[in-house]
Design a protein around this motif. Structure first.
Motif, PDB file in Angstrom:
ATOM      1  N   ILE A 266       0.839  -1.196   0.000  1.00  0.00           N
ATOM      2  CA  ILE A 266       0.000   0.000   0.000  1.00  0.00           C
ATOM      3  C   ILE A 266       0.878   1.252   0.000  1.00  0.00           C
ATOM      4  O   ILE A 266       0.649   2.191  -0.774  1.00  0.00           O
ATOM      5  N   ALA A 267       1.891   1.260   0.852  1.00  0.00           N
ATOM      6  CA  ALA A 267       2.776   2.422   0.951  1.00  0.00           C
ATOM      7  C   ALA A 267       3.513   2.675  -0.363  1.00  0.00           C
ATOM      8  O   ALA A 267       3.647   3.818  -0.812  1.00  0.00           O
ATOM      9  N   VAL A 268       3.996   1.604  -0.992  1.00  0.00           N
ATOM     10  CA  VAL A 268       4.689   1.750  -2.274  1.00  0.00           C
ATOM     11  C   VAL A 268       3.747   2.354  -3.316  1.00  0.00           C
ATOM     12  O   VAL A 268       4.122   3.264  -4.077  1.00  0.00           O
ATOM     13  N   THR A 269       2.512   1.878  -3.358  1.00  0.00           N
ATOM     14  CA  THR A 269       1.538   2.394  -4.334  1.00  0.00           C
ATOM     15  C   THR A 269       1.233   3.863  -4.084  1.00  0.00           C
ATOM     16  O   THR A 269       1.194   4.677  -5.019  1.00  0.00           O
ATOM     17  N   LEU A 270       1.002   4.226  -2.827  1.00  0.00           N
ATOM     18  CA  LEU A 270       0.701   5.619  -2.500  1.00  0.00           C
ATOM     19  C   LEU A 270       1.847   6.538  -2.893  1.00  0.00           C
ATOM     20  O   LEU A 270       1.642   7.606  -3.483  1.00  0.00           O
ATOM     21  N   LYS A 271       3.078   6.127  -2.566  1.00  0.00           N
ATOM     22  CA  LYS A 271       4.230   6.972  -2.849  1.00  0.00           C
ATOM     23  C   LYS A 271       4.505   7.056  -4.349  1.00  0.00           C
ATOM     24  O   LYS A 271       4.882   8.106  -4.873  1.00  0.00           O
ATOM     25  N   ALA A 272       4.310   5.961  -5.068  1.00  0.00           N
ATOM     26  CA  ALA A 272       4.600   5.938  -6.508  1.00  0.00           C
ATOM     27  C   ALA A 272       3.576   6.740  -7.312  1.00  0.00           C
ATOM     28  O   ALA A 272       3.947   7.498  -8.211  1.00  0.00           O
ATOM     29  N   LEU A 273       2.297   6.568  -7.008  1.00  0.00           N
ATOM     30  CA  LEU A 273       1.248   7.183  -7.818  1.00  0.00           C
ATOM     31  C   LEU A 273       0.724   8.489  -7.232  1.00  0.00           C
ATOM     32  O   LEU A 273       0.242   9.350  -7.972  1.00  0.00           O
ATOM     33  N   GLY A 274       0.821   8.642  -5.911  1.00  0.00           N
ATOM     34  CA  GLY A 274       0.263   9.820  -5.285  1.00  0.00           C
ATOM     35  C   GLY A 274      -1.256   9.816  -5.327  1.00  0.00           C
ATOM     36  O   GLY A 274      -1.883   8.962  -5.962  1.00  0.00           O
ATOM     37  N   ARG A 275      -1.847  10.792  -4.656  1.00  0.00           N
ATOM     38  CA  ARG A 275      -3.312  10.847  -4.624  1.00  0.00           C
ATOM     39  C   ARG A 275      -3.878  11.059  -6.017  1.00  0.00           C
ATOM     40  O   ARG A 275      -4.882  10.449  -6.393  1.00  0.00           O
ATOM     41  N   GLN A 276      -3.240  11.914  -6.801  1.00  0.00           N
ATOM     42  CA  GLN A 276      -3.780  12.186  -8.135  1.00  0.00           C
ATOM     43  C   GLN A 276      -3.680  10.974  -9.051  1.00  0.00           C
ATOM     44  O   GLN A 276      -4.583  10.712  -9.848  1.00  0.00           O
ATOM     45  N   GLY A 277      -2.577  10.223  -8.945  1.00  0.00           N
ATOM     46  CA  GLY A 277      -2.437   9.033  -9.778  1.00  0.00           C
ATOM     47  C   GLY A 277      -3.483   7.990  -9.454  1.00  0.00           C
ATOM     48  O   GLY A 277      -4.083   7.378 -10.360  1.00  0.00           O
ATOM     49  N   LEU A 278      -3.722   7.773  -8.172  1.00  0.00           N
ATOM     50  CA  LEU A 278      -4.773   6.834  -7.782  1.00  0.00           C
ATOM     51  C   LEU A 278      -6.148   7.385  -8.141  1.00  0.00           C
ATOM     52  O   LEU A 278      -7.042   6.640  -8.567  1.00  0.00           O
ATOM     53  N   GLY A 279      -6.324   8.689  -7.978  1.00  0.00           N
ATOM     54  CA  GLY A 279      -7.592   9.298  -8.360  1.00  0.00           C
ATOM     55  C   GLY A 279      -7.888   9.128  -9.839  1.00  0.00           C
ATOM     56  O   GLY A 279      -9.039   8.917 -10.230  1.00  0.00           O
ATOM     57  N   ASP A 280      -6.836   9.181 -10.665  1.00  0.00           N
ATOM     58  CA  ASP A 280      -7.031   8.975 -12.096  1.00  0.00           C
ATOM     59  C   ASP A 280      -7.513   7.557 -12.392  1.00  0.00           C
ATOM     60  O   ASP A 280      -8.397   7.356 -13.238  1.00  0.00           O
ATOM     61  N   LEU A 281      -6.953   6.563 -11.687  1.00  0.00           N
ATOM     62  CA  LEU A 281      -7.414   5.187 -11.878  1.00  0.00           C
ATOM     63  C   LEU A 281      -8.876   5.038 -11.450  1.00  0.00           C
ATOM     64  O   LEU A 281      -9.658   4.342 -12.098  1.00  0.00           O
TER      65      LEU A 281
END
Length: 470
Positions: A358-373
């Motif tokens: 989870i931490a790796v995903t949050l740091k790699a994509l950020g809120r905006q990257g996850l928001g885009d998905l």
């Protein structure tokens, strides 16, 4: 130091990665060939065919002499991949079963290799700090105005809901309420709410009808008025993303009612919680921050390998009832000397560091990257709804709130719908769910692949059309 044979070499230490690397090649090759041999979202033939293939490939599972590490690894991984339901396939759309990100899956490999156990600091020095940082960051999304929000890592929505009910049962109460905790929920609530009441020895939840798919504040007000006149405390449970239709209860109105009647308020946002990442859709969760506890589950709309659940709370004091002592894990003098106490972070003792992926995903994509998905996946659901509305042979239940779309061929009765679904499963062509509503049975497409294209959705409808009796 002598070199251990490949099958008994360890994954950790300085030599571990070297021992692990050739196994990764074997696994990746087996995953590739397994997916190619399956050639679709599900293995064809149904349960008997799959069971026979597994037995033929894997037995005996405890031979007198081993088959060798690469042979065994290749055979079993290939068998599992060939016989898998693949959520990465756009036609695998039955359940809240997401295709995990490759990034998160790679991080999960490191968690397995290092194997920290999250029940004492001396088993997980760095992992325990990473968990604290990550859970606080996610809790701050839920409770942006709180001073010190926190969250526990769980195995998913079921465990989070059970913890929420436990915390409600154990919460401080005024002197007069002496009766047991009473739970109020909708007929749209996840089954784990009822199971939690059973596990904790509580009365059966008072379940209000939800003919329109969500809780009616007027019915809730009537129920709470009657309950709060009795002797016990009350927990009002709402849902932000129902399992059947992805519906979101009216959170602001329900929060008002809980406050008015002195009831505790829990929101099961296992499905809908990741809308918090999205600038376009987060307003659908207005009122979520007024809950005493909130369930999140990032192995749904968070694209994490199982398990990746959380229970968020606005303040650490909410978690005080979970405090527990075991001298070999959190002795008082160790805690006083500064070693973090992890035992009150879960009802489980041994647990893996699920927070790493989870931490790796949050740091790699950020809120905006996850928001885009999130935005892409919700957009795909709206495209599917458009295709259904424009198709003369299909009926759409309702416009999707999240990524679940309910539909059926015009005139198809429940028996026909169930047969269509099972035929698609047996042939391995598509994996669709089923949902029963007051208007009958519907086929359910739960879209969780953010890379699904409109052509994939059109093909899915053609597959259903091809299995519909004329």
């Amino acid at each position: 130091m002598s070199v251990a044979p490949a099958g008994t070499a360890l994954a950790g230490g300085t030599d571990g990665p070297r021992a692990l690397r050739p196994f990764l090649d074997t696994v990746l090759d087996a995953l590739t060939t397994g997916a190619q041999d399956r050639c679709g979202p599900l293995p064809p033939g149904g349960p008997d065919t799959v069971a026979r293939a597994v037995r033929d490939a894997c037995l005996p599972l405890l031979p007198e002499e081993g088959a060798g590490p690469h042979t065994a690894l290749r055979a079993l991984v290939h068998t599992l991949a060939t016989g898998a339901a693949d959520p990465a396939d756009p036609h695998c759309a039955a359940h809240l079963h997401c295709p995990p990100l490759a990034l998160a899956t790679a991080a999960d490999l490191a968690a397995g290799a290092l194997n920290p156990s999250m029940d004492s600091w001396d088993q997980a020095p760095a992992a325990s700090e990473l968990e604290a940082l990550t859970t606080r960051a996610l809790a701050a999304l839920v409770y942006p105005a709180a001073t010190a929000p926190d969250a526990l890592v769980t195995t998913g929505g079921t465990e989070s809901n059970q913890l929420a009910v436990l915390l409600a049962r154990e919460a401080p109460r005024p002197a007069h309420p002496a009766g047991p905790l009473r739970i109020v929920c909708g007929a749209n609530a996840h089954h784990s709410i009822h199971r939690a009441a059973w596990l904790l020895g509580l009365p059966e939840p008072l379940t209000l009808p939800t003919p329109d798919g969500t809780l009616d504040p007027t019915a809730v007000h009537t129920c709470l008025t009657e309950l709060t006149a009795s002797a016990g405390p009350v927990l009002l449970t709402a849902t932000a993303g129902t399992t059947d239709a992805g519906a979101i209860d009216p959170l602001p109105a329900l929060a008002d009612l809980a406050e008015q009647h002195g009831a505790r308020f829990h929101v099961d946002a296992a499905y809908g919680g990741p809308l918090l990442f999205s600038d376009a859709h987060r307003s659908a969760l207005t009122g979520l921050d007024r809950a005493h506890t909130v369930t999140l589950d990032l192995h749904k709309l968070g694209w994490q390998p199982v398990a990746a659940g959380l229970l968020a709370v606005p303040a650490p004091a909410t978690l005080t009832p979970l405090a527990h002592r075991a001298d070999y894990l959190n002795a008082d003098d160790d805690t006083e000397a500064g070693l973090p106490d992890l035992l009150g972070r879960s009802l489980r003792t041994t647990r893996r560091p699920d927070i790493l992926k989870i931490a790796v995903t949050l740091k790699a994509l950020g809120r905006q990257g996850l928001g885009d998905l999130v935005d892409r996946t919700l957009a795909a659901a709206r495209i599917l709804a458009d295709l259904i509305e424009d198709h003369p042979d299909y009926e759409l239940h309702s416009r999707p709130t999240l990524t679940t779309v309910l539909f059926r061929p015009h005139g198809a009765d429940d028996t026909t719908l169930a047969a269509i679904r099972r035929s698609l499963l047996a042939e391995g062509h598509a994996v669709l769910g089923r949902a029963t509503t007051p208007s009958g049975l519907w086929l359910k497409a739960t879209l969780l692949n953010p890379h699904t294209q409109p052509g994939d959705l059109a093909t899915l409808l053609k597959l259903v059309e091809g299995h519909t009796p004329r």
